[in-house]
Enzyme design. Structure first.
Site, mmCIF file in Angstrom:
data_model
loop_
_atom_site.group_PDB
_atom_site.id
_atom_site.type_symbol
_atom_site.label_atom_id
_atom_site.label_comp_id
_atom_site.label_asym_id
_atom_site.label_seq_id
_atom_site.Cartn_x
_atom_site.Cartn_y
_atom_site.Cartn_z
ATOM 1 N N GLU A 8 0.795 -1.221 0.000
ATOM 2 C CA GLU A 8 0.000 0.000 0.000
ATOM 3 C C GLU A 8 0.830 1.275 0.000
ATOM 4 O O GLU A 8 0.277 2.360 -0.038
ATOM 5 C CB GLU A 8 -0.998 0.021 1.160
ATOM 6 C CG GLU A 8 -0.403 0.040 2.557
ATOM 7 C CD GLU A 8 -0.054 -1.345 3.057
ATOM 8 O OE1 GLU A 8 0.972 -1.874 2.587
ATOM 9 O OE2 GLU A 8 -0.770 -1.885 3.913
ATOM 10 N N ASP A 81 -0.283 -4.295 5.008
ATOM 11 C CA ASP A 81 0.100 -4.355 6.425
ATOM 12 C C ASP A 81 -0.671 -5.425 7.207
ATOM 13 O O ASP A 81 -1.810 -5.740 6.884
ATOM 14 C CB ASP A 81 -0.130 -2.988 7.092
ATOM 15 C CG ASP A 81 0.918 -1.973 6.660
ATOM 16 O OD1 ASP A 81 1.928 -2.389 6.055
ATOM 17 O OD2 ASP A 81 0.722 -0.781 6.921
ATOM 18 N N ASP A 83 -2.706 -5.993 9.627
ATOM 19 C CA ASP A 83 -3.801 -5.722 10.562
ATOM 20 C C ASP A 83 -5.100 -5.578 9.776
ATOM 21 O O ASP A 83 -5.131 -5.821 8.572
ATOM 22 C CB ASP A 83 -3.518 -4.488 11.433
ATOM 23 C CG ASP A 83 -3.310 -3.224 10.612
ATOM 24 O OD1 ASP A 83 -3.534 -3.262 9.378
ATOM 25 O OD2 ASP A 83 -2.932 -2.200 11.189
ATOM 26 N N GLU A 85 -6.867 -3.060 8.780
ATOM 27 C CA GLU A 85 -6.852 -2.085 7.698
ATOM 28 C C GLU A 85 -6.128 -2.666 6.479
ATOM 29 O O GLU A 85 -6.591 -2.544 5.347
ATOM 30 C CB GLU A 85 -6.161 -0.810 8.190
ATOM 31 C CG GLU A 85 -6.767 0.488 7.714
ATOM 32 C CD GLU A 85 -8.218 0.681 8.136
ATOM 33 O OE1 GLU A 85 -9.015 1.075 7.269
ATOM 34 O OE2 GLU A 85 -8.563 0.422 9.312
ATOM 35 N N TYR A 300 6.223 -3.930 12.947
ATOM 36 C CA TYR A 300 4.986 -3.190 12.706
ATOM 37 C C TYR A 300 4.584 -2.395 13.951
ATOM 38 O O TYR A 300 4.602 -2.913 15.065
ATOM 39 C CB TYR A 300 3.864 -4.146 12.299
ATOM 40 C CG TYR A 300 2.673 -3.428 11.713
ATOM 41 C CD1 TYR A 300 2.846 -2.488 10.710
ATOM 42 C CD2 TYR A 300 1.384 -3.683 12.171
ATOM 43 C CE1 TYR A 300 1.765 -1.817 10.171
ATOM 44 C CE2 TYR A 300 0.293 -3.022 11.626
ATOM 45 C CZ TYR A 300 0.491 -2.083 10.626
ATOM 46 O OH TYR A 300 -0.584 -1.421 10.102
ATOM 47 N N ARG A 302 1.708 -0.854 14.771
ATOM 48 C CA ARG A 302 0.358 -0.867 15.351
ATOM 49 C C ARG A 302 0.170 -2.217 16.019
ATOM 50 O O ARG A 302 -0.128 -3.213 15.378
ATOM 51 C CB ARG A 302 -0.708 -0.654 14.277
ATOM 52 C CG ARG A 302 -0.698 0.744 13.717
ATOM 53 C CD ARG A 302 -1.907 1.035 12.851
ATOM 54 N NE ARG A 302 -1.725 2.310 12.180
ATOM 55 C CZ ARG A 302 -1.117 2.448 11.007
ATOM 56 N NH1 ARG A 302 -0.664 1.386 10.360
ATOM 57 N NH2 ARG A 302 -0.960 3.640 10.483
ATOM 58 N N HIS A 347 0.687 -9.614 17.424
ATOM 59 C CA HIS A 347 1.944 -9.560 16.694
ATOM 60 C C HIS A 347 3.069 -9.667 17.685
ATOM 61 O O HIS A 347 3.044 -10.440 18.610
ATOM 62 C CB HIS A 347 2.071 -8.229 15.955
ATOM 63 C CG HIS A 347 0.899 -7.898 15.116
ATOM 64 N ND1 HIS A 347 0.485 -6.615 14.920
ATOM 65 C CD2 HIS A 347 0.054 -8.682 14.423
ATOM 66 C CE1 HIS A 347 -0.575 -6.619 14.124
ATOM 67 N NE2 HIS A 347 -0.854 -7.856 13.813
#
Ligand SMILES: [Zn+2]
Ligand SMILES: [Zn+2]
Length: 672
Positions: A8, A81, A83, A85, A300, A302, A347
């Site tokens: 993305e 990514d 997650d 989203e 990552y 988040r 994670h």
């Protein structure tokens, strides 16, 4: 050119291309490509809340390229990514680029997931491609739909009852309430006076020897009872007795205190520490963390997990032994327990992907990236180091007057072994240093005679609870269960952008608009601004992500009562007015008092007779110091990008401006 990898972001694509050979072509969606329509509700409430997705305007070229590339490719890896989203973006790409009619052709799509952009992580992911996780996609979709329902349905009601242009938000409204509630507590708070008495003492050496070191003690007991000093008279009376007293050392208690390392960063703790130690808002921290992640430098960002990969722990232990020595290495690795309920998404903590020195990076790295990286790096290394050891001393002093006797106390603390603090104690360009917690006491023995050097009576007042700052607000959101790693930063910037709260000297305060809107919602939509209700909704979204709940019933359960309420409130609720703050200045056109109002872009000053009188001018907050060039008051201003600076109030006649307050007025303290 048989394999296509879709990510993305272009930075992520660039980093990936370093690890992968010519067989892989990497392309970027530049964020989301499909979403709910901008100017329409876009949800079919009578058809199981089916969303009416549209291609995001301006993305046509990107989407066309994606489709073309996808057609050519033999294999397509969706590498967004790790997650909800990211899963949703992967899903939208699949829907747009796949061919519904030719199911067999869709077999060439697969999803790969990695939590750090490194060669080994990518290779591992490519070796085990999977499918899109629809539970995660549904959880993202459910959040999007819930937020859309609240925003789209509630906002017009606020326009009608409070003011045009307002917008309501699901989680945002609860957070505003948190800040409004705190402000009311502060307004209600009645400070109570109390006094403290300190005695500076030193060992009695009989005059001929050089003076012994002075140490400070605090009065704690009178005749064996805890002392409370209510006013000046009481303090003065005690002081006159203490002036006449004889002093000697009483009990000396010594103990070793261990301070254990803190766990590695989650999103929330990283944002809190970056706020406390670098002075950064959450939004800035996340922007920089995103860069570091996409450049392959950290895992990552988040995450609410504190667990660590075994290889990472071993690398840290190696590093600690080499750099600090064996003494700093605990016998066994430290493992931390995650409280997160979302096992599937669990994670790793945020940590550097390798323990390379910053100067050896292959990428150009900005100064702010260095600072955040340094913080993450040290937090990670420190979490695998030995605990710090303090020697603590509690020294009692007995003061004997004619009638009464008193107890005074001093606490001493020295670091015996720094342990993990050796790594985490100081970081690059730290704005607010960690407190130096050492307090030295002189060597004394029980029974030693002491001389009184000075008494000091201090008037104090009980303090109201503090306003939230960036760090304490994030902590509260996490504790109430109303925030998630992906939401802390956007919520905090939204409530400011929409003028419900403002940040003054680093602390959040509601605006008059925030008060009015909150009170309206508390009265008519108690659920929307209820902490437990919102936390429960977040839990439901987690359950959808875990595959334990269906998304449609969760939304229906919310929507039906909400919609009923909406209809009734629009009938019964009366219009509320937003209180405008009157200032001590008259309108130059009609002599009526001027007031501060809140518009879409923040505060401005206007005539209280509006709409009859249309006078208005910009609102400028006094900066608390004067212009170096012309002596006029300085005011707080903002750049187009929203960065605060100070400018001369005589602008444009005087053009002096500065980023910082002069040192003598700044008096910056570490936010608690
Ligand atoms: Zn006027
Ligand atoms: Zn000036």
């Amino acid at each position: 050119m048989n394999n296509l990898i879709i990510v993305e972001s272009p930075t992520k694509a660039r980093t990936l291309s370093q690890f992968l050979g010519k067989d892989y072509r990497i392309t970027s969606t530049m964020g989301h490509i499909r979403d709910l329509p901008e100017r329409k509700f876009g949800i079919k409430t009578d058809k199981d809340f089916e969303p009416d997705y549209v291609l995001i305007p301006g993305k046509k070229e990107i989407i066309d390229t994606l489709k073309k590339e996808a057609k050519k490719a033999k294999k397509i890896y969706l590498a967004t990514d790790p997650d909800r989203e990211g899963e949703a973006i992967a899903h939208h790409v699949f829907v747009i680029c796949s061919n519904e009619k030719l199911k067999s052709k869709n077999a060439k799509f697969s999803r790969i997931v990695f939590h750090e952009i490194t060669k080994s992580a990518i290779e591992k992911a490519l070796a085990a491609p999977g499918e899109i996780n629809m539970d995660l996609v549904n959880a993202q979709q459910a959040r999007r739909i819930l937020d859309r329902i609240v925003g789209y349905k509630l906002s017009p009601l606020l326009w009608f009852k409070i003011r045009r242009g307002l917008s309501a938000g699901r989680v945002q409204s609860v957070v505003v309430r948190l800040i409004v509630d705190r402000e009311r507590e502060i307004e209600k708070f009645v400070p109570k006076e109390y006094w403290e008495i300190y005695a500076d003492l030193r060992k009695h050496l009989g005059g001929k020897l050089p003076d012994a070191p002075i140490f400070r003690t605090k009065l704690v007991q009178k005749n064996g009872k805890k002392i409370e000093i209510k006013n000046k008279q009481e303090a003065d009376e005690l002081a006159s007795e203490l002036n006449e007293s004889g002093y000697e050392v009483g009990n000396i208690e010594k103990k070793e205190v261990h301070r254990w390392p803190v766990p590695p960063f989650t999103t929330s703790t990283m944002q809190q520490q970056a706020a406390n130690r670098l002075g950064w808002p959450a939004k800035r921290t996340m922007r920089i963390a995103q860069d570091l992640y996409e450049k392959g430098l950290i895992t990552y960002h988040r995450t609410d997990s504190v667990s660590l990969a075994k290889e990472a722990i071993f690398a840290a232990r190696n590093f600690i032994q080499k750099t600090y020595g064996k003494n700093f290495l605990p016998e066994a690795p430290r493992f931390f327990k995650t409280k997160s309920k979302v096992a599937q998404e669990a994670h790793e903590a945020i940590r550097p992907t390798s323990l390379v020195e910053i100067s050896n990076f292959q990428f150009p790295i900005s100064n702010e990236e260095k600072r955040l990286y340094d913080l993450i790096w040290k937090r990670f290394v420190a979490c695998q180091m030995k605990e710090a050891i303090y020697d603590e001393t509690k020294l009692s002093v007995l003061a004997t007057a004619k009638i009464n006797h008193f107890l005074l106390e001093a606490l001493g603390r020295i670091i015996k072994f720094a342990g993990w603090l050796a790594a985490y104690g100081e970081i690059k360009n730290e704005k607010f240093k960690m407190k130096n917690e050492e307090i030295q006491l002189p060597d004394l023995e029980q029974g030693d005679d002491l001389d009184l050097v000075k008494l000091e009576n201090l008037q104090k007042f009980t303090q109201p609870p503090p306003r939230y700052n960036e760090a304490s607000l994030i902590k509260a959101l996490e504790e109430y269960g109303i925030g998630r790693p992906s939401t802390y930063a956007p919520i905090i910037s939204t409530i400011q952008g929409r003028q419900y709260v403002e940040k003054l000297e680093g602390k959040f305060q509601p605006t008059s608009l925030g008060f009015a809107t909150n009170d309206f919602l508390v009265e008519y939509f108690p659920d929307i601004v209820d902490f437990a209700f919102t936390a429960h909704m977040e839990d439901d979204l987690d359950e959808i992500a875990n595959g334990k709940k269906e998304w449609v019933p969760v939304i229906r359960e919310f929507y039906i009562p909400f919609n009923t309420k909406l209809t009734s409130v629009s009938k019964i609720a009366e219009r509320v007015s937003v209180e405008a703050e009157v200032i001590d200045e008259k309108c130059p056109e009609c002599d009526a008092p001027l007031v501060i109002r809140i518009g879409r872009f923040g505060k401005f000053i206007s005539c209280s007779k509006f709409p009859e009188c249309k006078f208005k001018k910009p609102y400028l907050r006094d900066a608390g110091f004067t212009c170096q060039k012309c002596g006029a008051p300085m005011v707080v201003k903002k750049t187009k990008k929203g960065k605060t600076f100070f400018g001369c109030s005589k602008w444009p006649a005087c053009n002096f401006a500065s980023w910082r307050k002069p040192k003598e007025v700044a008096g910056e303290a570490r936010p608690s």
